[in-house]
Design a protein around this motif. Structure first.
Motif, short mmCIF file in Angstrom:
data_model
loop_
_atom_site.label_atom_id
_atom_site.label_comp_id
_atom_site.label_asym_id
_atom_site.label_seq_id
_atom_site.Cartn_x
_atom_site.Cartn_y
_atom_site.Cartn_z
N PRO A 160 25.25 59.59 52.58
CA PRO A 160 25.19 60.09 51.24
C PRO A 160 25.83 58.91 50.03
CG PRO A 160 27.83 60.07 52.69
CD PRO A 160 26.77 59.34 52.93
N GLU A 190 33.85 63.81 45.59
CA GLU A 190 32.26 65.29 45.76
C GLU A 190 32.12 65.44 44.64
OE1 GLU A 190 33.20 68.24 48.72
OE2 GLU A 190 32.92 69.96 47.28
N VAL A 209 29.47 68.97 43.31
CA VAL A 209 28.55 69.69 43.15
C VAL A 209 27.27 69.84 41.74
CG1 VAL A 209 27.80 72.16 44.35
CG2 VAL A 209 29.74 71.02 45.21
N ILE A 241 24.59 66.84 44.91
CA ILE A 241 25.25 66.67 45.58
C ILE A 241 25.65 64.98 45.83
CG2 ILE A 241 25.53 67.62 48.27
CD1 ILE A 241 27.93 68.04 48.31
N GLY A 296 28.65 62.84 46.97
CA GLY A 296 30.10 62.38 47.87
C GLY A 296 30.20 63.90 49.39
N ALA A 297 28.73 63.69 50.04
CA ALA A 297 28.56 64.85 50.62
C ALA A 297 29.31 64.67 52.10
CB ALA A 297 27.17 64.99 51.47
N VAL A 298 30.14 65.48 53.08
CA VAL A 298 30.19 65.00 54.32
C VAL A 298 29.31 65.63 55.19
CG1 VAL A 298 32.49 65.63 55.72
CG2 VAL A 298 32.92 65.19 53.40
N TRP A 300 24.74 67.83 56.36
CA TRP A 300 25.47 67.66 55.13
C TRP A 300 25.82 68.22 54.19
CZ3 TRP A 300 27.13 62.24 54.98
CH2 TRP A 300 26.35 61.15 56.06
N SER A 326 29.31 70.07 51.07
CA SER A 326 30.57 69.98 50.44
C SER A 326 31.68 70.10 51.67
CB SER A 326 30.61 70.85 49.71
OG SER A 326 31.08 72.00 50.22
N ALA A 327 32.42 69.12 51.35
CA ALA A 327 34.11 69.77 51.98
C ALA A 327 34.46 71.12 52.87
CB ALA A 327 35.21 68.66 51.61
N GLY A 347 24.29 71.76 48.51
CA GLY A 347 25.96 71.12 49.77
C GLY A 347 26.85 72.87 50.11
N SER A 392 33.98 71.87 40.85
CA SER A 392 33.23 71.24 40.68
C SER A 392 32.23 71.87 39.38
CB SER A 392 32.04 71.48 41.61
OG SER A 392 32.42 70.70 42.89
#
Length: 285
Positions: A38, A43, A45, A54, A56-58, A78, A80-81, A125, A230
Motif C-alpha cells: 500500500p 488512509e 479513499v 486508495i 494507506g490500504a489495509v 486490500w 479501507s480500514a 477499497g 474521506s
C-alpha cells in the motif's frame, strides 16, 4: 554529487512514465496491478467506485475468526480500514446465527485502481465479494482456495433460486450483510432478490439496499458508503425509496437487460482518466 544527479534523473524518469504522453495511454490496470504494497501514510479513499484509488490500504488477514479468504494469488485482499472492520463484523454476526463463517472473495488491490480482470469497480477499497456457500469447519488448503469454485444458487437454465442451494443460511447471511452499519448497496442476482422479497420480514427496510445485477448468483457484492473522513471519495446516489420489490425487479425477469450491447467496448482506463491524486498514490513509497 553523482548519486544526487542519479536520484534526480530517476525521479524525472518515473514522472515521465506516469505523466508523459506514452504513459497517459498505458492502461491504469497495468500500473496498479504491479503494486503489491500500500501507499504509505494515512488512509485516503479517492474518486468513485469505478474510477479511483486508495492510499494507506489495509490487508485482510488470510484467515480470522469466522472467515477464510479465497484466491490468495490474486493479491486482492486490500481495502479501507472500514472494509476490513466490516468483514470482521459480518463474520462475528453470522457466527451468532450458528454459521461457521464466511468465504471472502475479491476486495481490492494494494493501491486500488482498475484491475486486469473481473471487476470494473472495487477500485477504492470499499467493495468486497462474499461467497454464498458457508465456510467449512476446516481450514481450506491454499491450493484448493485457487481451484475451488463458488456455487451458483440458481436452478440450471433459469433466473430463480434453487431451494436446495439457497436456504436459511444464505438468507441470514445476506440479511446480516445488508443490516450492518455503513452499507450502501448489496448486489445480488435478481432471483435472490425476488426470493427475499417473498419473505414476510418484520422490517423490510434492508431490502432496498439489495440491488439486482448480472453475475451475482454464486456470491454477493457489498459496497460501503464513503467514510466521513474521506473528502475525496465520491458516493453513489442513494438507493431509491422503498423495498425495490416491484416493477424495477420485474424488469430483470424480462429479456431486455440481457440483450447484447450494440455499443463498442470502452477503452481501458488510463492514469489520466483517474483523479489527479491517484498519480501521487501510485508514486508513493
Amino acid at each position: 554529487m553523482a548519486m544526487t544527479l542519479l536520484r534526480i534523473l530517476a525521479a524525472a524518469f518515473i514522472t515521465i512514465l506516469m505523466l508523459g504522453s506514452p504513459a497517459s495511454a498505458q492502461p491504469a490496470r497495468d500500473l496498479f496491478g504491479e503494486m503489491h504494497q500500500p501507499a504509505a501514510g494515512p488512509e485516503m479513499v479517492i474518486g468513485s467506485y469505478a474510477k479511483g484509488c486508495i492510499g494507506g490500504a489495509v490487508q485482510l488477514p488470510t484467515d480470522g475468526p469466522g472467515w477464510q479468504a479465497m484466491r490468495l494469488s490474486r493479491d486482492r485482499r486490500w481495502g479501507s480500514a472500514e472494509l476490513v472492520q466490516y468483514i470482521e463484523s459480518l463474520a462475528q454476526a453470522v457466527g451468532q446465527d450458528g454459521l461457521p463463517g464466511i468465504l471472502v472473495g475479491d476486495m481490492g488491490q494494494a493501491r486500488g485502481g482498475p484491475m486486469a480482470s473481473g471487476h470494473a469497480s472495487h477500485q477504492i477499497g470499499l467493495d468486497v465479494d462474499i461467497w454464498l456457500q458457508p465456510m467449512p469447519n476446516q481450514t481450506i488448503p491454499a491450493s484448493e482456495r485457487e481451484s475451488l469454485s463458488a456455487i451458483s444458487v440458481l436452478k440450471a437454465g433459469t433466473r430463480e433460486v434453487d431451494p436446495a442451494l439457497f436456504g436459511e443460511a444464505q438468507r441470514l447471511l445476506i440479511y446480516r450483510a445488508a443490516q450492518l452499519p455503513g452499507v450502501a448497496r448489496v448486489f445480488v442476482a435478481p432471483g435472490i432478490k425476488r426470493s427475499l422479497c417473498a419473505i414476510n420480514w418484520r422490517d423490510r427496510s434492508f431490502l432496498g439496499k439489495l440491488r439486482p445485477w448480472y453475475g451475482h448468483d454464486d456470491h454477493f457484492h457489498v459496497r460501503l458508503a464513503c467514510p466521513a473522513t474521506s473528502q475525496s471519495c465520491i458516493d453513489q446516489s442513494p438507493v431509491p425509496a422503498g423495498d425495490g420489490c416491484g416493477a424495477d425487479l420485474d424488469y430483470w425477469f424480462t429479456d431486455a437487460p440481457y440483450q447484447p450491447s450494440t455499443s463498442p467496448p470502452s477503452p481501458p482506463l488510463t492514469l489520466a482518466d483517474l483523479p489527479n491524486a491517484c498519480t501521487a498514490v501510485l508514486r508513493a513509497n
